[in-house]
Structures are given as structure tokens and as C-alpha cells.
Design a protein around this motif. Structure first.
Motif: not given
Length: 283
Positions: A224, A230, A245
Motif C-alpha cells: 500500500f 490503513l 489502504p
């Protein structure tokens, strides 16, 4: 409708509703995406747009006019058009219309591009601002990785050693309370108690990826690098873990309501394009 792409290692299946990935299998037909059993959670990997998380009172303002958006926005419930396809890739698109303009007053196009490369699925997001003014938005992913057998056999390993401080949710909003994940040999042991207060939300991380391990054997890696935030989430006793993400997250209780002032929001200039991607790699 469903679109399927494949290469020698993987096969991915995408629903046109929400352009949602609902299956990712290896050449031995092993499934890596959660089946979507509504007894736990009826989704697989929805896209979150034009907000991530929950707005205070599900309401925001633009130019002092109030609008209402549900949790995670509306893109996940809209039928996407398939605008191009090869054996190993597919491009889906939605555009603003009379219905979206009632709840999000901006002309836009959202493209989601799926591409298989070796043992990896890349998911690209392209947001095009077709309005002659700035456009505020968030976008995020919500893939649920299927976990077989005992949930506690799995661990998470972040790319870098860092203090894993996460924000707590209260009434679906981001509170000012934080906690730190405890690690053992740089890994986080999965257990359902971690999620008793809903998702773990990391506003910022040094790591660009994390790896899910099963009994210390690498299982799935989610990269990500493009995304600053996150989320990690599951439901009690559910056999999946969501690695999410994000650009943006839920409102704070102090939020003014003005979407341009929302913490974590992106602002796209008139007639400009935003690009980001993440990947799921089968190990």
C-alpha cells in the motif's frame, strides 16, 4: 455481470456492481478472497468513494449546503461499465449522474483497473475531476483475505519496525484515543479481541506493506505504498481479515462538517486526475 481475468498463476473475478473483486484463486483453485457470507459480512472487497468511513451525522456541507452520504460512500453500490479488457487486465468506470450529483455535487469519473502480473493482482484507482472547481474526496480499499482453519494461527508482519499506534473508534467516529499494537518478534498475533472496538485505524505508517503469515509461513502480502493510512478489521469469529489502504478515514467528533476541512481529505484541482494503486500478492 462478472468479468474474469487470468494468467498462468492466478484467476481474478470482478463483479460489475461496485467493480468489486470477489474471487482470487491460484492455479490450484485455492481461494484467497472472503466468500461474502452475510452471516458475518456480505461484501468481499468494496471500493470506498467519495468518502472513507463515517461522516458525523452522515452529513457534510459544501458552500453551506448540506448533503448526506452513507458510510464509505456510494461507489460500492453502483453498476460499473467495463470499458476495456485483456486476458490479464480489466478497466471499469463510473461517471457522475443526476443521482450522484444530488448527494455529491461534483462531476467526476472513477476508473478501477485490475491487472494480474505473475502472482500479484494490482488494483489501480483513477479519479478524474470533470468539474471546473476543486473537488474534495477520499478513496480506499477494503479487501477481505480469507483465512482457513484457526484465526490465531495467523500473524501480521509490517514491512518496517515501527511504533504501531492506532486510533480508536467511538460511535463510528475517530476519537482522540490511541493504543499501540504489541508485537512479538516483530509480528502481531491475530485474535478477535483486537477488534472488540471495531477496526484498527492507522492514520500514518512508515511501512509500505504488510505480510499475513500462517504458522510463520508467508501467505499473502498487501502493498500500500501509495496510501498514507490503513485500516485492519474483522468480525467476531469470522474467517477473514481486511487489510484496507485508505486516503482518509471517519470524521472526528470535532469535525466542522465542511468536506474541504475534513481530516485526511484529498483535494483534486479542476480537470485534473488522481492515480493510486495497491496490490495483493499470493506467496
Amino acid at each position: 455481470m462478472i468479468t474474469i481475468i487470468s494468467n498462468s498463476k492466478l484467476t481474478a473475478s470482478i463483479k460489475h456492481t461496485g467493480a468489486e473483486l470477489f474471487s482470487l484463486k491460484n492455479k490450484h483453485n485455492k481461494e484467497y478472497i472472503w466468500e461474502g457470507n452475510p452471516a458475518f459480512w456480505g461484501k468481499h472487497s468494496p471500493v470506498l468513494f467519495p468518502i472513507v468511513g463515517t461522516l458525523k451525522n452522515n452529513t457534510y456541507t459544501i458552500n453551506n449546503i448540506s448533503y448526506h452520504l452513507p458510510r464509505h460512500g456510494f461507489a460500492r453500490d453502483i453498476e460499473f461499465s467495463l470499458i476495456s479488457k485483456t486476458d490479464e487486465s480489466a478497466v471499469f468506470s463510473i461517471q457522475s449522474n443526476d443521482e450522484t450529483l444530488k448527494i455529491y455535487p461534483f462531476e467526476f469519473e472513477l476508473q478501477i483497473i485490475y491487472t494480474l502480473i505473475d502472482s500479484q493482482l494490482n488494483i489501480n484507482y483513477k479519479v478524474i475531476n470533470k468539474t471546473d472547481s476543486k473537488m474534495p474526496f477520499s478513496i480506499g480499499a477494503h479487501p477481505a483475505i480469507a483465512l482457513s482453519e484457526n484465526f490465531q494461527d495467523y500473524t501480521l508482519e509490517f514491512e518496517k519496525k515501527e511504533a504501531l499506534e492506532y486510533s480508536l473508534l467511538e460511535n463510528d467516529l475517530i476519537s482522540n484515543k490511541t493504543k499501540q499494537l504489541e508485537t512479538k518478534e516483530d509480528q502481531i498475533q491475530l485474535n478477535y479481541q483486537l477488534f472488540e472496538n471495531d477496526a484498527l485505524i492507522f492514520k500514518s505508517l512508515e511501512s509500505n506493506s504488510l505480510t499475513i503469515l500462517k504458522s510463520n509461513i508467508p501467505y499473502v502480502k498487501v502493498d500500500f505504498a501509495d496510501f498514507p493510512s490503513l485500516g485492519i478489521w474483522t468480525k467476531e469469529n469470522a474467517p477473514f481479515i481486511c487489510i484496507e489502504p485508505w486516503f482518509g478515514y471517519s470524521d472526528t467528533p470535532e469535525n466542522s462538517g465542511n468536506l474541504f476541512e475534513k481530516e485526511g481529505i484529498l483535494t483534486l484541482e479542476a480537470n485534473q486526475t488522481f492515480n493510486s494503486k495497491f496490490s495483493i500478492e499470493i506467496l
